[in-house]
Scaffold this motif. Structure first.
Motif, PDB file in Angstrom:
ATOM      1  N   PHE A 136      45.748  41.963  44.269  1.00 44.59           N
ATOM      2  CA  PHE A 136      44.743  42.223  45.305  1.00 44.59           C
ATOM      3  C   PHE A 136      43.354  41.850  44.809  1.00 44.59           C
ATOM      4  N   LEU A 137      43.091  42.123  43.535  1.00 41.69           N
ATOM      5  CA  LEU A 137      41.781  41.779  42.978  1.00 41.69           C
ATOM      6  C   LEU A 137      41.575  40.262  42.991  1.00 41.69           C
ATOM      7  N   LEU A 138      42.615  39.525  42.558  1.00 40.95           N
ATOM      8  CA  LEU A 138      42.489  38.069  42.502  1.00 40.95           C
ATOM      9  C   LEU A 138      42.270  37.503  43.908  1.00 40.95           C
ATOM     10  N   ILE A 139      42.991  38.050  44.895  1.00 44.66           N
ATOM     11  CA  ILE A 139      42.792  37.564  46.272  1.00 44.66           C
ATOM     12  C   ILE A 139      41.356  37.818  46.709  1.00 44.66           C
ATOM     13  N   GLU A 141      38.691  38.353  44.974  1.00 40.87           N
ATOM     14  CA  GLU A 141      37.684  37.628  44.206  1.00 40.87           C
ATOM     15  C   GLU A 141      37.700  36.139  44.534  1.00 40.87           C
ATOM     16  N   SER A 142      38.912  35.535  44.539  1.00 42.64           N
ATOM     17  CA  SER A 142      38.910  34.081  44.678  1.00 42.64           C
ATOM     18  C   SER A 142      38.619  33.649  46.118  1.00 42.64           C
TER      19      SER A 142
ATOM     20  N   PRO B  19      49.438  41.863  53.785  1.00 42.45           N
ATOM     21  CA  PRO B  19      48.619  41.729  52.563  1.00 42.45           C
ATOM     22  C   PRO B  19      49.438  41.934  51.295  1.00 42.45           C
ATOM     23  N   ALA B  23      49.919  39.235  48.485  1.00 40.97           N
ATOM     24  CA  ALA B  23      49.586  39.515  47.085  1.00 40.97           C
ATOM     25  C   ALA B  23      50.722  39.073  46.174  1.00 40.97           C
ATOM     26  N   PHE B  26      50.684  35.319  46.086  1.00 42.86           N
ATOM     27  CA  PHE B  26      49.484  34.855  45.398  1.00 42.86           C
ATOM     28  C   PHE B  26      49.678  34.883  43.882  1.00 42.86           C
ATOM     29  N   PHE B  30      49.716  31.683  41.509  1.00 49.33           N
ATOM     30  CA  PHE B  30      48.673  31.608  40.475  1.00 49.33           C
ATOM     31  C   PHE B  30      49.300  31.379  39.101  1.00 49.33           C
ATOM     32  N   GLY B  37      41.123  29.744  36.132  1.00 49.41           N
ATOM     33  CA  GLY B  37      40.307  30.620  36.979  1.00 49.41           C
ATOM     34  C   GLY B  37      40.533  30.456  38.470  1.00 49.41           C
ATOM     35  N   ALA B  38      41.341  29.477  38.881  1.00 45.21           N
ATOM     36  CA  ALA B  38      41.554  29.269  40.313  1.00 45.21           C
ATOM     37  C   ALA B  38      42.908  28.606  40.506  1.00 45.21           C
ATOM     38  N   ILE B 239      42.590  39.643  32.318  1.00 46.43           N
ATOM     39  CA  ILE B 239      41.632  39.529  33.420  1.00 46.43           C
ATOM     40  C   ILE B 239      40.229  39.803  32.933  1.00 46.43           C
ATOM     41  N   TRP B 245      42.964  34.153  34.432  1.00 50.11           N
ATOM     42  CA  TRP B 245      43.673  34.703  35.581  1.00 50.11           C
ATOM     43  C   TRP B 245      45.092  34.175  35.698  1.00 50.11           C
TER      44      TRP B 245
END
Lengths: 280, 280
Positions: A136-139, A141-142, B19, B23, B26, B30, B37-38, B239, B245
């Motif tokens: 959730f943090l990565l979503i 933030e990015s 959500p 998540a 995501f 990732f 970082g992305a 993190i 990330w």
């Protein structure tokens, strides 16, 4: 029927070992809370044990912290408590509004849809909380989302869904379809029959689910640890940031009050679900 | 019920779980990102880079603490479940259930306060041992693996007690009586009759405890300090100080694989055993 599992009269070393280990387990489970309860009534400044004298000074200190504009009041604590309550209220509202119709569909249609959906909505229960927090943090933030209080509400809703849905399905299962059909044959629209007949009958299950949601959201630490910001902080995070360096007895007083509230809520659930034994 | 109606009633709930699913996706996506970082490109680098001493050590620590805590929890949970199954008085039963449930309902932060007061350098245990003249310097029980282990045992205990308690319904008095009449000792009865009958409960309890403790975050964070790097805490470090990330995502996927793998294995084992028992 189960009298024979542990021998009643004789038993010697076997019975002794069983009771010894069971008491040890019980002790480990409850010791931290007992210690907090005792220490929060200590009259001393430090957390030395056992307390030399007992007093309510830390509870008085706690009330002063919560007093608006008082001499010792702590605005950050009051804001954190308010945020915790707001988040919990929104979580309870959303979870119940979405779970009641879903439970209705699942029970009435049954079969594969029910199994699949129940599996889907149990997933948040087995998913590691740390990973959810990070995801959730990565979503957030990015994608650079400005979510405000929803930063916490959205993940908390996912966490409580399994509990709320399970209680709603449990309550729905015991409602006879004929009651609805009777209302419809007397001229009520299906919606009206749902709202006026089914929902009131589901009430104990809905409330039990909501109380679960309240307990989980109000005590949530792991996901909130990743998602909180300076503006959106909950009570557990406030307590954590305050006690990173040292323990303050007034925090113990707050802790014990939270413990008592949690226990009262659990007894309420127990009463609501009387006999159905679906606490776990 | 018509398809449209089903969809309409399910829709709000599906919306709130989106959500969570996003998540999950995501973090999966990732973990294959070429950029730390992305999300960018596709590469296995995040996984290959996990083969460094920091991650391997934390994986081993996690494995060790989760396994030890599972064994201890099961040893304590079996006697507790047996005692609970034999308790006749309803109020005592309820008291026991609430006491055992407590570690699960209550805030992990609050419970760790209890352990800190109890086991910290100036805590209850150290102070009393020093007064008795048994030690001259405080024993370090916290901020190392023993403190974390104790915390893990405590918080996971209810997760094992309740499945085993359910399994005690398989044991009837006749089983035990038949063995006792034939002259078996109580210990013999326990290992030859009670334990095998409890097996499904023990397996499912143990797998839940292992999965829960392997992904623990709050307990190692609060009781382990910087020294005990279980996976949850290690992933946090990817993190926060490291800003890696994609590495955090890959480590998270390993943790998910570990926990879900253990749960699936246990599920498979219990099902296979139930089937063979039916056939024999």
């Amino acid at each position: 029927m189960r009298v024979g599992i542990i021998p009643q009269q004789s038993g010697g070393s076997y019975k002794f070992t069983i009771y010894l280990l069971a008491s040890l387990g019980l002790l480990i489970a409850t010791l931290p809370v007992i210690i907090i309860a005792l220490m929060s009534f200590s009259a001393a400044e430090t957390t030395s044990f056992p307390p030399q004298a007992y007093s309510l000074r830390w509870y008085i200190k706690m009330f002063e912290l919560f007093q608006p504009n008082g001499e010792n009041s702590d605005a950050s604590l009051q804001i954190a408590l308010l945020t915790s309550l707001k988040v919990a209220a929104l979580v309870m509202l959303i979870a119940s509004v979405v779970c009641v119709p879903l439970a209705y569909v699942l029970v009435r249609s049954g079969g594969r849809l029910k199994n699949g959906m129940e599996l889907l909505f149990t997933l948040p229960l087995v998913f590691p909380l740390v990973i959810l927090g990070i995801a959730f943090l990565l979503i957030a933030e990015s994608l650079d989302l400005e979510l405000g209080i929803w930063r916490l509400v959205i993940p908390h809703v996912a966490l409580v869904l399994p509990f709320v849905l399970r209680n709603c399905v449990g309550a729905m299962s015991s409602i006879d379809i004929e009651l609805e059909q009777a209302a419809i044959s007397l001229g009520a629209s299906p919606l009206r029959a749902g709202v006026d007949i089914v929902v009131p009958l589901m009430k104990p299950g809905i409330i039990a689910g909501l109380v679960f949601a309240l307990i989980i959201s109000f005590n949530e630490f792991t996901i909130t640890y990743f998602m909180y910001t300076v503006d959106v902080t909950t009570l557990p995070i406030w307590m954590y940031s305050r006690t990173v360096s040292s323990l303050d007895p007034s925090t113990l007083a707050i802790s014990f009050v939270i413990v008592l509230i949690d226990l009262a809520l659990i007894l309420l659930i127990d009463k609501l679900l009387a006999g159905r034994n679906s606490l776990l | 019920m018509s398809k449209t109606k089903i969809l309409l009633l399910c829709f709000p709930a599906l919306l709130t779980i989106t959500p969570f699913l996003a998540a999950c996706f995501f973090i999966f996506r990732f973990s294959f990102s070429a950029n730390q970082g992305a999300i960018e490109g596709f590469s296995f680098t995040p996984y290959l880079e996990l083969a460094d001493p920091f991650f391997i050590r934390s994986l081993l620590t996690t494995f060790k603490l989760a396994s030890f805590s599972t064994v201890i929890v099961i040893v304590l949970a079996i006697p507790l479940a047996l005692v609970m199954a034999t308790v006749q008085k309803p109020w005592l039963r309820r008291l026991l259930s609430v006491a055992i449930l407590m570690p699960m309902i209550l805030n992990l932060l609050i419970q760790s306060y209890g352990w800190i007061i109890l086991l910290g350098p100036t805590g209850v245990l150290n102070t009393s041992l020093r007064e008795l003249g048994l030690i001259s310097r405080p024993i370090m029980l916290l901020f190392n693996e023993s403190g974390v282990l104790l915390g893990l045992v405590q918080t996971a205990l209810p997760l094992a007690v309740f499945p085993i308690l359910t399994a005690t319904r398989n044991i009837s008095e006749e089983h035990i009586e038949a063995a006792c009449v034939n002259g078996a000792s109580h210990w013999r009865c326990f290992f030859d009759i009670t334990l095998p009958l409890l097996k499904p409960g023990i397996i499912s309890g143990a797998s839940i405890v292992f999965a829960y403790n392997a992904s623990a975050f709050a307990i190692p964070l609060l009781l382990g300090g910087r020294r005990v790097q279980m996976l949850g805490v290690a992933i946090r470090d990817y993190i926060s100080p490291l800003f890696n990330w994609s590495g955090a995502a890959a480590a998270g996927m390993v943790l998910i694989a570990l926990t879900i793998g253990v749960l699936a294995l246990a599920n498979y084992l219990t099902q296979r055993w139930t089937v063979t028992e039916y056939q024999s």
